[in-house]
Design a protein around this motif. Structure first.
Motif, short mmCIF file in Angstrom:
data_model
loop_
_atom_site.label_atom_id
_atom_site.label_comp_id
_atom_site.label_asym_id
_atom_site.label_seq_id
_atom_site.Cartn_x
_atom_site.Cartn_y
_atom_site.Cartn_z
N SER A 85 0.83 -1.21 0.00
CA SER A 85 0.00 0.00 0.00
C SER A 85 0.86 1.26 0.00
CB SER A 85 -0.96 -0.01 1.19
OG SER A 85 -0.25 -0.25 2.39
N ALA A 86 1.95 1.28 0.78
CA ALA A 86 2.91 2.40 0.79
C ALA A 86 2.19 3.75 0.85
CB ALA A 86 3.84 2.32 -0.42
N LEU A 87 1.25 3.87 1.77
CA LEU A 87 0.34 5.01 1.78
C LEU A 87 1.00 6.34 2.11
CD1 LEU A 87 -2.72 3.33 3.56
CD2 LEU A 87 -2.36 3.67 1.10
N LYS A 88 2.02 6.32 2.97
CA LYS A 88 2.65 7.58 3.39
C LYS A 88 4.04 7.73 2.77
CE LYS A 88 0.53 8.16 7.97
NZ LYS A 88 0.84 8.33 9.41
N ARG A 89 4.43 8.97 2.62
CA ARG A 89 5.77 9.26 2.09
C ARG A 89 6.85 8.63 2.98
NH1 ARG A 89 8.94 13.61 -0.64
NH2 ARG A 89 10.82 12.43 -1.02
N THR A 90 6.65 8.68 4.30
CA THR A 90 7.66 8.10 5.21
C THR A 90 7.79 6.60 5.00
OG1 THR A 90 5.98 7.98 6.96
CG2 THR A 90 7.49 9.87 7.01
#
Length: 193
Positions: A85-90
């Motif tokens: 998913s890699a939803l956030k930049r962090t």
């Protein structure tokens, strides 16, 4: 700059078609494939199955395991395709610390399209009720990430169109262009969908 390996992270919220696109890319390229769901500890799966959104403290160990898998493949000079998913930049920054070149392919869609897709899925632990929390968490690819080669694609297009655009944009070979003596280790066979 030459990289020992390239990692294509097919990202997006639940229902965006990550598994379909990753499997097709893996088959086309002959690259190792992994589903991020396979790296979740049982506690995370139990939470999501009960409709409880994951928090950052749940996600960090999971993302570190994925990054470790990517680095292990890169060290043996194997490129990969994976869903996450890699939803956030962090989260994406942590994954980008894996050895090799890491590119993100964001499968983007409107909430109603995603919800409809999730309702049609069978046998997945992620219930449709978690979609709003995923959309609220999602941080789209930045201009910097896009400039570095990552892509944002519309999920209303056919999988064939999306694969063709990815291959063209990233100038990736098809498996027909790979050398005939290239073989993947048994634990890196392309995933099937």
């Amino acid at each position: 700059m030459q990289y020992p390996a390239t990692h294509l992270v097919v990202m997006g919220v639940a229902g965006s078609g990550k598994s379909t696109i990753a499997a097709a890319l893996s088959k086309h390229l002959g690259w190792a494939c992994a589903e991020a769901d396979e790296f979740h500890p049982q506690a995370n799966i139990a939470k999501m199955s009960q409709g409880v959104p994951l928090q950052d403290e749940d996600r960090w160990p999971w993302l570190q395991e994925i990054q470790k898998w990517m680095t292990e493949r890169a060290r043996s000079r194997h490129s990969t395709v994976l869903t996450c998913s890699a939803l956030k930049r962090t989260y994406r920054q942590l994954l980008s610390d894996a050895e090799g070149r890491v590119l993100f392919i964001h499968l983007h869609g409107e909430a109603d399209v995603l919800s409809q897709r999730m309702q049609g899925r069978e046998g997945h632990f992620m219930p449709p009720t978690l979609l709003p929390s995923q959309l609220a968490t999602l941080e789209p690819l930045t201009a910097e990430e896009l400039a570095a080669g990552s892509l944002r694609l519309d999920i209303t297009r056919s999988p064939e169109e999306l694969i063709a655009e990815i291959l063209a944009a990233l100038q990736l070979p098809s498996n027909r262009e790979l050398s005939s003596n290239q073989e993947l280790p048994t634990d890196q066979a392309p995933c099937a969908n």
